[in-house]
Design a protein around this motif. Structure first.
Motif, PDB file in Angstrom:
ATOM      1  N   LYS A 194       0.835  -1.200   0.000  1.00  0.00           N
ATOM      2  CA  LYS A 194       0.000   0.000   0.000  1.00  0.00           C
ATOM      3  C   LYS A 194       0.874   1.257   0.000  1.00  0.00           C
ATOM      4  N   MET A 195       1.926   1.255   0.807  1.00  0.00           N
ATOM      5  CA  MET A 195       2.830   2.402   0.848  1.00  0.00           C
ATOM      6  C   MET A 195       3.563   2.579  -0.480  1.00  0.00           C
ATOM      7  N   ALA A 196       3.939   1.472  -1.104  1.00  0.00           N
ATOM      8  CA  ALA A 196       4.609   1.538  -2.403  1.00  0.00           C
ATOM      9  C   ALA A 196       3.653   2.019  -3.491  1.00  0.00           C
ATOM     10  N   ASP A 197       2.398   1.575  -3.447  1.00  0.00           N
ATOM     11  CA  ASP A 197       1.409   1.997  -4.443  1.00  0.00           C
ATOM     12  C   ASP A 197       1.177   3.500  -4.403  1.00  0.00           C
ATOM     13  N   VAL A 198       1.213   4.080  -3.218  1.00  0.00           N
ATOM     14  CA  VAL A 198       1.033   5.526  -3.073  1.00  0.00           C
ATOM     15  C   VAL A 198       2.321   6.260  -3.458  1.00  0.00           C
ATOM     16  N   GLY A 199       3.444   5.562  -3.432  1.00  0.00           N
ATOM     17  CA  GLY A 199       4.715   6.158  -3.828  1.00  0.00           C
ATOM     18  C   GLY A 199       5.571   6.625  -2.671  1.00  0.00           C
ATOM     19  N   VAL A 200       5.184   6.280  -1.453  1.00  0.00           N
ATOM     20  CA  VAL A 200       5.891   6.754  -0.270  1.00  0.00           C
ATOM     21  C   VAL A 200       7.201   6.000  -0.047  1.00  0.00           C
ATOM     22  N   ILE A 201       7.279   4.765  -0.501  1.00  0.00           N
ATOM     23  CA  ILE A 201       8.501   3.959  -0.401  1.00  0.00           C
ATOM     24  C   ILE A 201       8.701   3.200  -1.696  1.00  0.00           C
ATOM     25  N   ASN A 202       9.876   2.641  -1.842  1.00  0.00           N
ATOM     26  CA  ASN A 202      10.145   1.669  -2.889  1.00  0.00           C
ATOM     27  C   ASN A 202      10.245   0.323  -2.187  1.00  0.00           C
ATOM     28  N   TYR A 203       9.496  -0.634  -2.678  1.00  0.00           N
ATOM     29  CA  TYR A 203       9.425  -1.943  -2.033  1.00  0.00           C
ATOM     30  C   TYR A 203       9.498  -3.024  -3.083  1.00  0.00           C
ATOM     31  N   ASP A 204      10.425  -3.949  -2.879  1.00  0.00           N
ATOM     32  CA  ASP A 204      10.569  -5.093  -3.770  1.00  0.00           C
ATOM     33  C   ASP A 204      10.131  -6.346  -3.013  1.00  0.00           C
ATOM     34  N   PRO A 205       8.926  -6.857  -3.279  1.00  0.00           N
ATOM     35  CA  PRO A 205       8.442  -8.020  -2.543  1.00  0.00           C
ATOM     36  C   PRO A 205       9.254  -9.288  -2.806  1.00  0.00           C
ATOM     37  N   ARG A 206       9.937  -9.359  -3.950  1.00  0.00           N
ATOM     38  CA  ARG A 206      10.750 -10.551  -4.237  1.00  0.00           C
ATOM     39  C   ARG A 206      11.918 -10.669  -3.265  1.00  0.00           C
ATOM     40  N   THR A 207      12.538  -9.547  -2.943  1.00  0.00           N
ATOM     41  CA  THR A 207      13.710  -9.570  -2.061  1.00  0.00           C
ATOM     42  C   THR A 207      13.368  -9.121  -0.639  1.00  0.00           C
ATOM     43  N   GLY A 208      12.199  -8.507  -0.474  1.00  0.00           N
ATOM     44  CA  GLY A 208      11.818  -7.973   0.837  1.00  0.00           C
ATOM     45  C   GLY A 208      12.540  -6.682   1.161  1.00  0.00           C
ATOM     46  N   THR A 209      13.093  -6.032   0.146  1.00  0.00           N
ATOM     47  CA  THR A 209      13.866  -4.807   0.349  1.00  0.00           C
ATOM     48  C   THR A 209      12.961  -3.578   0.351  1.00  0.00           C
ATOM     49  N   ILE A 210      13.206  -2.724   1.327  1.00  0.00           N
ATOM     50  CA  ILE A 210      12.447  -1.477   1.487  1.00  0.00           C
ATOM     51  C   ILE A 210      13.435  -0.325   1.390  1.00  0.00           C
ATOM     52  N   ARG A 211      13.086   0.661   0.567  1.00  0.00           N
ATOM     53  CA  ARG A 211      13.914   1.862   0.429  1.00  0.00           C
ATOM     54  C   ARG A 211      13.034   3.101   0.558  1.00  0.00           C
ATOM     55  N   THR A 212      13.570   4.109   1.206  1.00  0.00           N
ATOM     56  CA  THR A 212      12.873   5.390   1.221  1.00  0.00           C
ATOM     57  C   THR A 212      13.164   6.096  -0.103  1.00  0.00           C
ATOM     58  N   ASN A 213      12.383   7.134  -0.373  1.00  0.00           N
ATOM     59  CA  ASN A 213      12.587   7.926  -1.578  1.00  0.00           C
ATOM     60  C   ASN A 213      12.219   9.374  -1.268  1.00  0.00           C
ATOM     61  N   ASP A 214      12.195  10.214  -2.272  1.00  0.00           N
ATOM     62  CA  ASP A 214      11.894  11.635  -2.049  1.00  0.00           C
ATOM     63  C   ASP A 214      10.513  11.851  -1.441  1.00  0.00           C
ATOM     64  N   THR A 215       9.572  11.019  -1.783  1.00  0.00           N
ATOM     65  CA  THR A 215       8.215  11.222  -1.264  1.00  0.00           C
ATOM     66  C   THR A 215       8.061  10.727   0.172  1.00  0.00           C
ATOM     67  N   THR A 216       9.007   9.920   0.651  1.00  0.00           N
ATOM     68  CA  THR A 216       8.989   9.514   2.058  1.00  0.00           C
ATOM     69  C   THR A 216       9.057  10.762   2.934  1.00  0.00           C
ATOM     70  N   TYR A 217       9.909  11.702   2.551  1.00  0.00           N
ATOM     71  CA  TYR A 217      10.076  12.950   3.280  1.00  0.00           C
ATOM     72  C   TYR A 217       8.764  13.734   3.338  1.00  0.00           C
ATOM     73  N   ILE A 218       8.069  13.799   2.229  1.00  0.00           N
ATOM     74  CA  ILE A 218       6.803  14.535   2.176  1.00  0.00           C
ATOM     75  C   ILE A 218       5.768  13.887   3.091  1.00  0.00           C
ATOM     76  N   ALA A 219       5.617  12.586   2.980  1.00  0.00           N
ATOM     77  CA  ALA A 219       4.640  11.883   3.825  1.00  0.00           C
ATOM     78  C   ALA A 219       5.006  12.000   5.296  1.00  0.00           C
ATOM     79  N   TYR A 220       6.293  11.898   5.608  1.00  0.00           N
ATOM     80  CA  TYR A 220       6.715  12.032   6.997  1.00  0.00           C
ATOM     81  C   TYR A 220       6.384  13.419   7.533  1.00  0.00           C
ATOM     82  N   ASN A 221       6.598  14.452   6.725  1.00  0.00           N
ATOM     83  CA  ASN A 221       6.282  15.814   7.165  1.00  0.00           C
ATOM     84  C   ASN A 221       4.784  16.010   7.371  1.00  0.00           C
TER      85      ASN A 221
END
Length: 114
Positions: A76-103
């Protein structure tokens, strides 16, 4: 197109932040270095919860949270664009929009007691 355009609609961000697990996850991702993994995040969230579970109960809590993160919260967070998430590897990365959502979350929490 700037990062704000990638974050989705205002309603989708509000919906995203309406769930306590996603609020805690966003806050935690803001404070840790990424990339990280579903397992690491689940363990950290259970530890941060401060429950007094014994080892077996805590292990079960972590397993259940990993499942919920993998199937519900992270996609759900990846669909909105707040994070980058790879379900194959289970890797989670923040991105520029993480900052916006956090604020947005930080502002709402500073204005209201949740």
């Amino acid at each position: 197109m700037g990062p704000i355009a990638n974050i989705g609609t205002f309603e989708s961000v509000c919906n995203l932040l309406s769930h306590p697990t996603r609020r805690a996850l966003l806050h935690m991702l803001w404070e840790i270095e990424t990339p990280t993994t579903v397992e690491t995040v689940a363990c950290a969230l259970v530890d941060a919860d401060g429950s007094q579970s014994d080892g077996a109960e805590q292990t079960e809590e972590i397993k259940q949270l990993e499942i919920a993160l993998y199937h519900v919260h992270l996609p759900k967070m990846a669909d909105v664009g707040v994070i980058n998430y790879d379900p194959r590897t289970g890797t989670i990365r923040t991105n520029d929009t993480t900052y916006i959502a956090y604020n947005v979350l930080d502002h709402v929490l500073s204005e209201n007691d949740f």
